[in-house]
Design a protein around this motif. Structure first.
Motif, short mmCIF file in Angstrom:
data_model
loop_
_atom_site.label_atom_id
_atom_site.label_comp_id
_atom_site.label_asym_id
_atom_site.label_seq_id
_atom_site.Cartn_x
_atom_site.Cartn_y
_atom_site.Cartn_z
N LEU A 146 -7.66 -3.61 -1.42
CA LEU A 146 -6.84 -2.58 -1.48
C LEU A 146 -7.25 -1.65 -0.25
CD1 LEU A 146 -7.30 -1.17 -5.23
CD2 LEU A 146 -5.41 -2.03 -4.20
N LEU A 147 -5.96 -1.47 0.40
CA LEU A 147 -6.10 -0.52 1.63
C LEU A 147 -5.79 0.80 1.12
CD1 LEU A 147 -4.36 -2.99 4.02
CD2 LEU A 147 -6.61 -2.79 3.48
N ALA A 148 -6.47 1.64 1.70
CA ALA A 148 -6.23 3.22 1.46
C ALA A 148 -4.95 3.58 2.47
CB ALA A 148 -7.37 4.18 2.07
N ALA A 149 -4.25 4.60 1.77
CA ALA A 149 -3.07 4.95 2.57
C ALA A 149 -2.68 6.56 2.05
CB ALA A 149 -1.77 4.07 2.00
N SER A 204 -2.39 3.34 -2.38
CA SER A 204 -3.25 2.22 -1.96
C SER A 204 -2.33 1.15 -1.51
CB SER A 204 -4.28 1.51 -2.51
OG SER A 204 -5.19 2.61 -3.16
N ILE A 205 -2.49 0.23 -0.61
CA ILE A 205 -1.81 -0.93 -0.50
C ILE A 205 -2.42 -2.03 -0.90
CG2 ILE A 205 -0.65 -2.63 1.33
CD1 ILE A 205 -0.24 0.15 3.03
N GLY A 206 -1.78 -2.92 -1.71
CA GLY A 206 -2.48 -4.06 -2.22
C GLY A 206 -2.32 -5.00 -1.46
N TRP A 264 0.95 -6.36 0.22
CA TRP A 264 1.32 -7.19 1.57
C TRP A 264 0.79 -8.58 1.38
CZ3 TRP A 264 2.49 -5.81 6.62
CH2 TRP A 264 2.13 -6.89 7.74
N LEU A 265 1.61 -9.42 0.98
CA LEU A 265 1.20 -10.90 1.15
C LEU A 265 1.12 -11.80 2.35
CD1 LEU A 265 0.59 -13.43 -1.21
CD2 LEU A 265 3.03 -13.48 -1.31
#
Length: 372
Positions: free
Chosen positions: A9-12, A17-19, A57-58
């Motif tokens: 999980l990226l902090a946004a 968050s961005i998975g 985001w894949l």
């Protein structure tokens, strides 16, 4: 043991968050296994329910591939071990779970950015095609090469090949031809071209955005970020648009036999066309009929109906001998000499083709009938 899919999980902005999901089998070009399908599906469900996750985001690990396809060798091994009939539950679970994941991506209520770099084939295209934001780079090399193994372009191929301009989808399905970023944009299988060098900058800019609670607004934010990094002046030269008129001419036929004859008669100095013709000529005669028929029968099908039909076709391919034989020749013994059931496309009996569209279940109930 390394995880086959890595989740972060990226902090946004706005405390959101961005998975981030990374296919993590670099040595196998991130080929999709049953375990990877299960892990991805479960995490997408989790992130869908998590209000703090605004988008997904894949991507694939390493520089060579996003995903080179599904693990069809495991299917062939099971068929060889216990026989086609006894292997049916295993095969059904493999395809059913993969198609459910692909369908979930198509219907996902939040933006999914698929970073489609390097090799993207078969099951990799299945993952990518349903994403809301499909990104290709200068390294992207895509194909649906199932004719080489006696399968057919599944994972929603009936849908996305039928939505390609003209009959380019039929040509790509029959020849397994490689296509690049420019081609992917032209045939509608990608949305944005972003150079590989910009990947980290795109991710960082996404993290800096002020995100909304609205999925529609968030999709627009993703589009805006990608648009800022798009570099269409760096697009490689494509092949499909350049040869569009020829493709239209050679695919203008009323049967698989007619179309294959026309494609096989192409004489060209272009290496891309030469390879396409050679792949078709060496490919599985049954597959040529399946590609032609799936696109004819699938023209007016809904997306759920597409996956339902493909599940029937895939199971029948496993119950018939060409698919396991094709996998053996390409991936197991690697002798490149498959013993197809028919000597030519013209020799394939219509009844044999029709068998591939008949439900193999005694009660006739399709396991994917709940898709809606």
């Amino acid at each position: 043991m390394t995880d086959s899919v890595v989740f972060e999980l990226l902090a946004a902005g706005n405390g959101k968050s961005i998975g981030l999901a990374t296919l993590n089998v670099e040595k196998k070009l991130n080929s999709l296994t049953q375990d990877m399908v299960a892990l991805l599906d479960a995490r997408l469900i989790e992130w869908e329910r998590d209000a703090s996750v605004v988008c997904v985001w894949l991507q694939g690990a390493g520089e060579k591939a996003f995903c080179a396809g599904g693990d069809v060798r495991c299917l062939r091994d099971k068929i060889a071990e216990v026989g086609p009939q006894q292997a049916q539950p295993f095969v059904q679970a493999f395809f059913e779970n993969e198609y459910r994941l692909d369908y979930r991506i198509h219907r996902y209520p939040k933006p999914i950015i698929c970073w489609g770099h390097g090799i993207i084939m078969g099951g990799g295209i299945g993952l990518m095609s349903g994403a809301s934001h499909r990104v290709v780079t200068e390294t992207s090399r895509m194909a649906m090469p199932e004719i080489t193994i006696g399968l057919y372009p599944d994972v929603g191929g009936t849908w996305f090949l039928n939505h390609a301009p003209g009959r380019t989808g039929l040509f790509l399905g029959l020849t397994g031809a490689n296509f690049n970023a420019a081609d992917a944009l032209f045939v509608g299988m990608a949305d944005r071209f972003v150079p590989s060098a910009s990947k980290q900058a795109v991710l960082e800019l996404l993290q800096q955005q002020v995100w909304s609670d609205s999925a529609v607004d968030n999709a627009a934010i993703v589009s805006s970020v990608l648009r800022q990094h798009e570099a269409l002046d760096q697009l490689p030269k494509g092949n499909v648009r350049e040869h569009y008129d020829l493709i239209q001419a050679v695919t203008d036929g009323d049967s698989a036999v007619q179309v294959v004859e026309k494609i096989s008669a192409i004489v060209s100095e272009e290496k891309w066309l030469q390879k396409a013709v050679a792949t078709l000529k060496a490919g599985c005669p049954t597959t040529a009929h399946l590609v032609f028929e799936q696109l004819q029968r699938g023209k007016k099908l809904s997306l759920p109906q597409v996956f339902q039909m493909e599940l029937i076709m895939s199971l029948q391919c496993a119950l018939h001998p060409d698919f396991p034989e094709g996998v053996r020749a390409l991936l197991v013994d690697k002798d490149g000499a498959p013993n197809w059931q028919h000597a030519s496309v013209a020799a394939v009996d219509p009844q044999w083709v029709e068998q591939h569209f008949q439900p193999p279940w005694a009660d006739g109930n399709n396991p994917l009938s709940d898709l809606a």
